[in-house]
Design a protein around this motif. Structure first.
Motif, PDB file in Angstrom:
ATOM      1  N   ASN A 166      21.795  29.157  36.027  1.00  0.00           N
ATOM      2  CA  ASN A 166      23.120  29.486  35.492  1.00  0.00           C
ATOM      3  C   ASN A 166      22.977  30.773  34.681  1.00  0.00           C
ATOM      4  O   ASN A 166      22.143  30.806  33.774  1.00  0.00           O
ATOM      5  CB  ASN A 166      23.608  28.335  34.600  1.00  0.00           C
ATOM      6  CG  ASN A 166      24.937  28.613  33.923  1.00  0.00           C
ATOM      7  OD1 ASN A 166      25.701  29.452  34.369  1.00  0.00           O
ATOM      8  ND2 ASN A 166      25.200  27.912  32.834  1.00  0.00           N
ATOM      9  N   PRO A 167      23.713  31.850  35.007  1.00  0.00           N
ATOM     10  CA  PRO A 167      24.970  31.893  35.754  1.00  0.00           C
ATOM     11  C   PRO A 167      24.870  32.388  37.190  1.00  0.00           C
ATOM     12  O   PRO A 167      25.888  32.652  37.808  1.00  0.00           O
ATOM     13  CB  PRO A 167      25.762  32.911  34.926  1.00  0.00           C
ATOM     14  CG  PRO A 167      24.732  33.919  34.529  1.00  0.00           C
ATOM     15  CD  PRO A 167      23.487  33.115  34.267  1.00  0.00           C
ATOM     16  N   LEU A 304      29.108  33.545  41.064  1.00  0.00           N
ATOM     17  CA  LEU A 304      29.148  34.700  40.172  1.00  0.00           C
ATOM     18  C   LEU A 304      29.569  35.921  40.975  1.00  0.00           C
ATOM     19  O   LEU A 304      28.970  36.241  42.002  1.00  0.00           O
ATOM     20  CB  LEU A 304      27.768  34.930  39.546  1.00  0.00           C
ATOM     21  CG  LEU A 304      27.661  36.035  38.498  1.00  0.00           C
ATOM     22  CD1 LEU A 304      28.415  35.659  37.220  1.00  0.00           C
ATOM     23  CD2 LEU A 304      26.191  36.321  38.171  1.00  0.00           C
ATOM     24  N   ARG A 326      35.095  32.384  33.615  1.00  0.00           N
ATOM     25  CA  ARG A 326      34.149  32.671  32.534  1.00  0.00           C
ATOM     26  C   ARG A 326      33.595  34.086  32.699  1.00  0.00           C
ATOM     27  O   ARG A 326      32.976  34.418  33.710  1.00  0.00           O
ATOM     28  CB  ARG A 326      32.984  31.664  32.548  1.00  0.00           C
ATOM     29  CG  ARG A 326      32.056  31.764  31.341  1.00  0.00           C
ATOM     30  CD  ARG A 326      32.716  31.229  30.081  1.00  0.00           C
ATOM     31  NE  ARG A 326      31.860  31.416  28.915  1.00  0.00           N
ATOM     32  CZ  ARG A 326      30.918  30.562  28.529  1.00  0.00           C
ATOM     33  NH1 ARG A 326      30.696  29.463  29.234  1.00  0.00           N
ATOM     34  NH2 ARG A 326      30.202  30.805  27.449  1.00  0.00           N
ATOM     35  N   ASP A 327      33.837  34.916  31.720  1.00  0.00           N
ATOM     36  CA  ASP A 327      33.315  36.284  31.711  1.00  0.00           C
ATOM     37  C   ASP A 327      31.846  36.233  31.307  1.00  0.00           C
ATOM     38  O   ASP A 327      31.503  35.796  30.215  1.00  0.00           O
ATOM     39  CB  ASP A 327      34.110  37.133  30.713  1.00  0.00           C
ATOM     40  CG  ASP A 327      33.858  38.622  30.866  1.00  0.00           C
ATOM     41  OD1 ASP A 327      32.763  38.987  31.341  1.00  0.00           O
ATOM     42  OD2 ASP A 327      34.742  39.413  30.492  1.00  0.00           O
ATOM     43  N   ARG A 328      30.951  36.681  32.182  1.00  0.00           N
ATOM     44  CA  ARG A 328      29.509  36.650  31.908  1.00  0.00           C
ATOM     45  C   ARG A 328      28.956  38.050  31.647  1.00  0.00           C
ATOM     46  O   ARG A 328      27.746  38.258  31.723  1.00  0.00           O
ATOM     47  CB  ARG A 328      28.749  36.026  33.086  1.00  0.00           C
ATOM     48  CG  ARG A 328      29.144  34.638  33.495  1.00  0.00           C
ATOM     49  CD  ARG A 328      29.117  33.592  32.395  1.00  0.00           C
ATOM     50  NE  ARG A 328      28.055  33.736  31.422  1.00  0.00           N
ATOM     51  CZ  ARG A 328      27.807  32.860  30.457  1.00  0.00           C
ATOM     52  NH1 ARG A 328      28.567  31.777  30.344  1.00  0.00           N
ATOM     53  NH2 ARG A 328      26.841  33.062  29.610  1.00  0.00           N
ATOM     54  N   ASP A 331      25.786  38.721  29.485  1.00  0.00           N
ATOM     55  CA  ASP A 331      24.467  38.259  29.908  1.00  0.00           C
ATOM     56  C   ASP A 331      23.630  39.440  30.382  1.00  0.00           C
ATOM     57  O   ASP A 331      24.169  40.394  30.968  1.00  0.00           O
ATOM     58  CB  ASP A 331      24.596  37.254  31.053  1.00  0.00           C
ATOM     59  CG  ASP A 331      25.173  35.924  30.603  1.00  0.00           C
ATOM     60  OD1 ASP A 331      25.491  35.797  29.415  1.00  0.00           O
ATOM     61  OD2 ASP A 331      25.297  35.034  31.454  1.00  0.00           O
ATOM     62  N   CYS A 334      24.280  41.557  33.709  1.00  0.00           N
ATOM     63  CA  CYS A 334      25.513  41.004  34.298  1.00  0.00           C
ATOM     64  C   CYS A 334      26.773  41.758  33.877  1.00  0.00           C
ATOM     65  O   CYS A 334      27.867  41.178  33.891  1.00  0.00           O
ATOM     66  CB  CYS A 334      25.654  39.531  33.922  1.00  0.00           C
ATOM     67  SG  CYS A 334      24.399  38.464  34.653  1.00  0.00           S
ATOM     68  N   ARG A 339      32.309  34.474  36.420  1.00  0.00           N
ATOM     69  CA  ARG A 339      31.888  33.258  37.127  1.00  0.00           C
ATOM     70  C   ARG A 339      33.080  32.330  37.340  1.00  0.00           C
ATOM     71  O   ARG A 339      33.911  32.173  36.453  1.00  0.00           O
ATOM     72  CB  ARG A 339      30.820  32.542  36.293  1.00  0.00           C
ATOM     73  CG  ARG A 339      30.080  31.410  37.012  1.00  0.00           C
ATOM     74  CD  ARG A 339      29.196  30.662  36.041  1.00  0.00           C
ATOM     75  NE  ARG A 339      30.012  29.961  35.040  1.00  0.00           N
ATOM     76  CZ  ARG A 339      29.548  29.557  33.857  1.00  0.00           C
ATOM     77  NH1 ARG A 339      28.302  29.798  33.510  1.00  0.00           N
ATOM     78  NH2 ARG A 339      30.343  28.921  33.018  1.00  0.00           N
TER      79      ARG A 339
END
Length: 368
Positions: A166-167, A304, A326-328, A331, A334, A339
């Motif tokens: 994850n993610p 993703l 979900r804003d990743r 990360d 990223c 996601r």
């Protein structure tokens, strides 16, 4: 006389450990989730009907008692073909990670992870030691096996690898996981299999040949018990004896313990829900191809995608259409990535429809 001002001044001299001051914080965006929840990788439907039946049968007398974890651990161990002493139930995998760090890390020890990955590894490791080594994945976000192996040192005492991750949704080959464990016999290796049901490959049968291996599982995802907070650690009984020592005897609540046997016994429900996710995941990835959105092939219950500079605009616009993503982007590696969770067929349809309309509304064009 002591005044409020004096008390505040005095409290400023009371400080936590340096590690607590320096560790990162995790603030999940839980507020305002009254929409289609495709942001947290939860089960988007419900747990097994058998769980709901058991939940409705919980009595007032049951609620007055302290929870007994061990009888349920015996049931769970039998379900997975293990001995009771090889299983420790935890307050979700979050507590499992915390206990692993508290049990096996001293301040001078090193821990090893690959990024991007689940942020709670970072939080819990840095609570115990500043010596966290991170091996960044490349542009494909595949697990960097060779560089990861090269990062193991004699000071490495805890290794954590998520598969599926994850993610990203990427998996690590079983032989690679076992090779890492073999290369670091002086360290404990935890394989986080939270998304196991959506991929199907596990190292849980390898404890005899990999004595330093511990597997984490959650009942939050496929089983749909996220609100009850129950996970587990499985592995070498000698290692788990120490982990058990550091945990609370009442860490898992009685309602979760009452419902868990019903959840794991309903194989038909798990087969149905995981098939929903498998088919939905293929639909989502095909839909992203048709929309021209770059994405990473996933083995989990999420995908993703790379939106680029308009990632925030997409998340906000989707929210106005009743769908949460979900804003990743924060990360490692990223930037611009978002996601989306995969659930029931109807939820995938709603997600894809809202995505197509939102991309058009924000005037998104591919940049990669």
């Amino acid at each position: 006389m002591r005044t409020t001002t004096n008390l505040v001044t005095e409290l400023k001299t009371v400080r936590p450990r340096k590690a607590v001051l320096e560790m990162p914080e995790y603030h999940p965006p839980l507020a305002g989730r009254d929409a289609l929840r495709l942001d947290f990788n939860e089960n988007t439907f419900a747990p097994s009907p058998k769980v709901m039946e058991r939940l409705r049968a919980v009595t007032g007398e049951e609620l007055t008692k302290y929870p007994e974890r061990e009888p349920v651990e015996r049931i769970v161990a039998k379900h997975f073909g293990l001995q009771p002493e090889q299983v420790l139930l935890t307050n979700g995998v979050d507590e499992a990670i915390h206990l692993m760090c508290v049990t096996f890390l001293d301040a001078d020890d090193e821990a090893l992870i690959s990024t991007p990955t689940f942020f709670m590894y970072d939080v819990n490791i840095k609570m115990m030691t500043p010596h966290l080594r991170k091996v960044q994945a490349g542009a494909t976000l595949e697990f960097p096996f060779e560089r990861f192996m090269a990062a193991i040192t004699e000071r490495t005492k805890l290794i954590i690898v998520a598969s599926p991750n994850n993610p990203t949704g990427a998996v690590v080959k079983r032989e690679h996981l076992l090779a890492i464990a073999a290369a670091a016999p002086h360290a404990v290796m935890m394989v986080d299999e939270a998304y196991y049901h959506f991929h199907g490959e596990s190292t849980m049968k390898d404890f005899a040949t990999a004595p330093n291996l511990i597997v984490a599982r959650t009942f939050s995802k496929a089983y749909g018990l996220a609100n009850l907070r129950v996970g587990m650690l499985a592995g070498n009984a000698e290692l788990l004896k120490f982990v058990r020592k550091t945990g609370s005897p009442y860490n898992v609540n009685g309602v979760a313990l009452a419902c868990l046997p019903a959840a794991i016994a309903d194989d038909e429900y798990i087969a149905w829900y995981t098939e929903q996710v498998r088919v939905g995941r293929e639909r989502m990835m095909n839909g992203l191809r048709e929309l021209g959105v770059p994405f990473f092939f996933s083995h989990a219950n999420f995908v993703l995608m790379n939106i680029g500079p308009k990632h925030k605009a997409l998340v906000e616009t989707m929210h106005t259409r009743g769908v949460l993503l979900r804003d990743r982007s924060t990360d490692p590696g990223c930037d611009g990535f978002v996601r989306i969770t995969i659930g029931l067929e109807e939820h995938v349809t709603r997600g894809l429809d809202a995505l197509a309309a939102s991309l058009q509304e924000i005037e998104w064009v591919p940049t990669v």
